[in-house]
Design an enzyme around this catalytic site. Structure first.
Site, PDB file in Angstrom:
ATOM      1  N   PHE A 108       0.810  -1.224   0.000  1.00 28.07           N
ATOM      2  CA  PHE A 108       0.000   0.000   0.000  1.00 28.07           C
ATOM      3  C   PHE A 108       0.837   1.265   0.000  1.00 28.07           C
ATOM      4  CE2 PHE A 108       0.839  -0.103   4.587  1.00 28.07           C
ATOM      5  CZ  PHE A 108       0.976   1.247   4.873  1.00 28.07           C
ATOM      6  N   LYS A 145      -1.182  -6.935  -9.224  1.00 24.14           N
ATOM      7  CA  LYS A 145      -2.151  -7.044  -8.120  1.00 24.14           C
ATOM      8  C   LYS A 145      -1.718  -6.003  -7.088  1.00 24.14           C
ATOM      9  CE  LYS A 145      -3.179  -8.208  -4.459  1.00 24.14           C
ATOM     10  NZ  LYS A 145      -3.586  -7.192  -3.429  1.00 24.14           N
ATOM     11  N   GLU A 153      -4.972  -3.642  -1.854  1.00 19.88           N
ATOM     12  CA  GLU A 153      -6.418  -3.388  -1.810  1.00 19.88           C
ATOM     13  C   GLU A 153      -6.750  -2.116  -1.039  1.00 19.88           C
ATOM     14  OE1 GLU A 153      -4.601  -5.641  -0.427  1.00 19.88           O
ATOM     15  OE2 GLU A 153      -5.482  -6.554   1.366  1.00 19.88           O
ATOM     16  N   SER A 200       5.319  -7.030   3.285  1.00 17.62           N
ATOM     17  CA  SER A 200       5.893  -7.359   4.593  1.00 17.62           C
ATOM     18  C   SER A 200       6.669  -8.679   4.516  1.00 17.62           C
ATOM     19  CB  SER A 200       4.771  -7.462   5.623  1.00 17.62           C
ATOM     20  OG  SER A 200       3.837  -8.429   5.190  1.00 17.62           O
ATOM     21  N   CYS A 234       9.468   1.734   3.371  1.00 15.05           N
ATOM     22  CA  CYS A 234      10.404   0.633   3.664  1.00 15.05           C
ATOM     23  C   CYS A 234      11.816   1.164   3.859  1.00 15.05           C
ATOM     24  CB  CYS A 234      10.392  -0.378   2.537  1.00 15.05           C
ATOM     25  SG  CYS A 234      10.963   0.335   1.007  1.00 15.05           S
ATOM     26  N   GLU A 273       9.219  -4.191  12.933  1.00 12.06           N
ATOM     27  CA  GLU A 273       8.958  -3.100  11.990  1.00 12.06           C
ATOM     28  C   GLU A 273       7.615  -2.481  12.386  1.00 12.06           C
ATOM     29  OE1 GLU A 273       7.743  -4.031   7.923  1.00 12.06           O
ATOM     30  OE2 GLU A 273       8.929  -2.326   7.233  1.00 12.06           O
TER      31      GLU A 273
END
Ligand code: NAD
Length: 499
Positions: free
Chosen positions: A150, A174, A177, A227, A282, A382
């Site tokens: 995301f 993909k 969402e 992740s 990240c 994280e």
């Protein structure tokens, strides 16, 4: 009016067969802005079939055509840049200038891929043996799945799709969402650029779509960013189904500050890299390692800068936006409780601070901990939010050992004016991307992006030369064109040698 985000298959919007949908929010308003269709396995199969059919002709397209399409895609992105940034801010929450920044970094990869005729040059050796020449060529792989997180809804898809397409592949993307609309806008840009229908497709959804892509026999390659637990699952499932996989995972990036560093520059960097995009990067700095004796001074300078940050709606010129969902905000907030319980010193508490935005937004202000114990969850996990921790290290060597003990190895930075220690750090640190007086060392597009250890599963990094390598298969042709007067080859059952 509530929006309805649908798949993009075969060059146009496509309403699937799935009965399931996800909710899409505007994080700064805290309101539901629409729904996104979740693909069923059958929807994924439809997208892969469209991509497969398109690949059959795109794979033989000329390099000059591919290059032209890439240039036109770049032009389409530039035309729609403001619209794309607004879409990102409305679904992710990051401030508009930061949304524009991720588009800029994505554009760099598009520009890299525009040079595909030079990137796909093969090798040729004349006369490796008598009248025998060898040619090496790189050819496309097939239908490639790109599965993205995301936090960079435009940039991360742009790390992969332009290179994959320039190399002659077809793509099924993909996206996350949580903020799916940017992917559809990218699909529209590809169509505007004249990319043949079916070469770039988007399926929305969750694990159902991902798992079908990972096991579909016609998917040849998988590029994943997300992740660490999901990256590991994607790598193991994809490779056990015979696919090449690059799966980039999570991070816990350390910024080491040596006593000789310019402390104002280091404090600016820690605050910018710690709280930009609300820490949902990240490559965010989440741990500052202050090497004795500058800890107190550095914490004071960081604290003073944090007081100047404006948290609020990304459309209002604020410095830092909300978190992506209410659930994620609550999870990050729980880490703050855990940090206090673990004995870290809470210097700045971001909970309940002033906000320039709707009271319903998913807010959490910048938070700073000092003297973080290495066993605390705010150090080991994280967090992916605006929580920065400072740890103290007595010496350079102990700072280096601390960084190398982390299971992650995505990015790191060192701030110093000592060239020999900087050089030792770049050589000995076990991290894939290193910044020297640069807090977020995202490699330029002609290099490749990727971490080490639990931050990347696979052996190829994203974009740059690694990207071209990942999205092509190498073929070597050994040929003999004897002179017509030469005697015919005789039977010889020995292993071929060179003469
Ligand atoms: P995520 O792992 O939850 O989701 C990533 C993708 O995987 C999404 O498309 C999601 O739909 C899908 N997914 C989620 N759970 C799944 C499951 N159980 N099975 C199959 N698919 C699943 O990650 P996120 O929250 O969207 O993104 C944040 C994470 O991404 C952070 O850990 C961050 O460090 C990481 N990230 C890494 C890099 C990098 O370059 N290493 C870059 C950006 C983000």
């Amino acid at each position: 009016m509530a929006k309805h985000v649908t798949h993009w298959i075969g060059g146009k919007p496509w309403t699937g067969t799935a009965q399931r949908q996800g909710e899409v929010f505007d994080p700064a308003l805290g309101t539901l802005s629409g729904h996104v269709d979740f693909a069923s396995e059958a929807d994924v199969d439809t997208a892969v079939a469209a991509a497969s059919a398109a690949w059959n002709s795109w794979r033989t397209s000329t390099l000059s055509l591919r290059s032209r399409v890439l240039f036109d895609f770049r032009a389409a992105l530039l035309r729609r840049r403001e619209e794309l940034a607004a879409v990102i801010t409305s679904e992710h929450g990051k401030v508009l200038s930061d949304a524009d920044g991720e588009i800029a970094r994505g554009l760099e990869v598009v520009e890299f891929a525009c040079g595909i005729p030079a990137l796909l040059k093969g090798g040729f050796s004349e006369s490796v043996s008598t009248q025998i020449d060898v040619t090496s060529i790189r050819q496309s792989v097939g239908v490639c799945a790109v599965i993205t997180p995301f936090n960079f809804p435009a940039m991360v898809p742009l790390w992969f799709a332009p290179v994959a397409i320039a190399c002659g592949n077809a793509v099924v993307l993909k996206p996350s969402e949580k903020d799916p609309s940017a992917a559809v806008l990218l699909a529209e840009c590809w169509a505007e650029a004249g990319l043949p229908d079916g070469v770039f497709n988007v399926v929305h959804g969750d694990a159902v779509a991902v798992n079908r892509l990972l096991t579909h026999p016609e998917i040849r390659a998988v590029s994943f960013v997300g992740s660490t637990p999901v990256a590991r699952h994607v790598y193991e499932t994809g490779t056990s189904h015979g696919k090449r996989v690059q799966a980039l995972g999570g991070a816990k990036n350390h910024m080491v500050v040596l006593p000789d560093a310019d402390l104002d520059a280091a404090a600016d960097a820690a605050v910018s890299a710690g709280f930009g995009s609300a820490g949902e990067r990240c490559m965010a700095v989440s741990v500052v390692v202050a090497v004795d004796p500058i800890g107190d001074d550095l914490v004071a300078r960081i604290t003073e800068r944090m007081a100047r940050l404006r948290t609020g709606d990304g459309r209002r010129g604020c410095d830092m936006g909300p978190l992506v969902t209410a659930a994620h905000r609550d999870k990050v907030s729980a880490y703050i409780d855990a940090g206090v319980q673990a004995g870290a010193k809470l210097v700045v508490d971001g909970r309940g601070g002033d906000v320039d935005g709707s009271s319903d937004g998913f807010w959490l202000g910048p938070t700073l901990f000092d003297n973080v114990p290495p066993e605390a969850s705010i150090y080991t996990d994280e967090i992916f939010g605006p929580v920065l921790g400072v740890v103290r290290a007595p010496t350079f060597d102990q700072a280096l050992d601390l960084v190398n003990a982390s299971p992650y190895g995505n990015g790191t930075a060192i701030f110093t004016t000592d060239g020999s220690l900087a050089r030792r750090y770049q050589s000995e640190v076990e991290v894939g991307m290193v910044g020297i007086n640069v807090p977020i060392p995202v490699p330029a597009a002609a290099y490749s992006f990727g971490g080490w250890k639990s931050s990347l599963f696979g052996d190829t990094h994203a974009y740059g030369p690694d990207g071209v390598h990942f999205f092509t298969r190498s073929k070597v042709v050994t040929s003999r064109w004897p002179r017509t007067t030469a005697p015919h080859a005789q039977l010889d059952l020995n292993f071929p040698g060179n003469r």
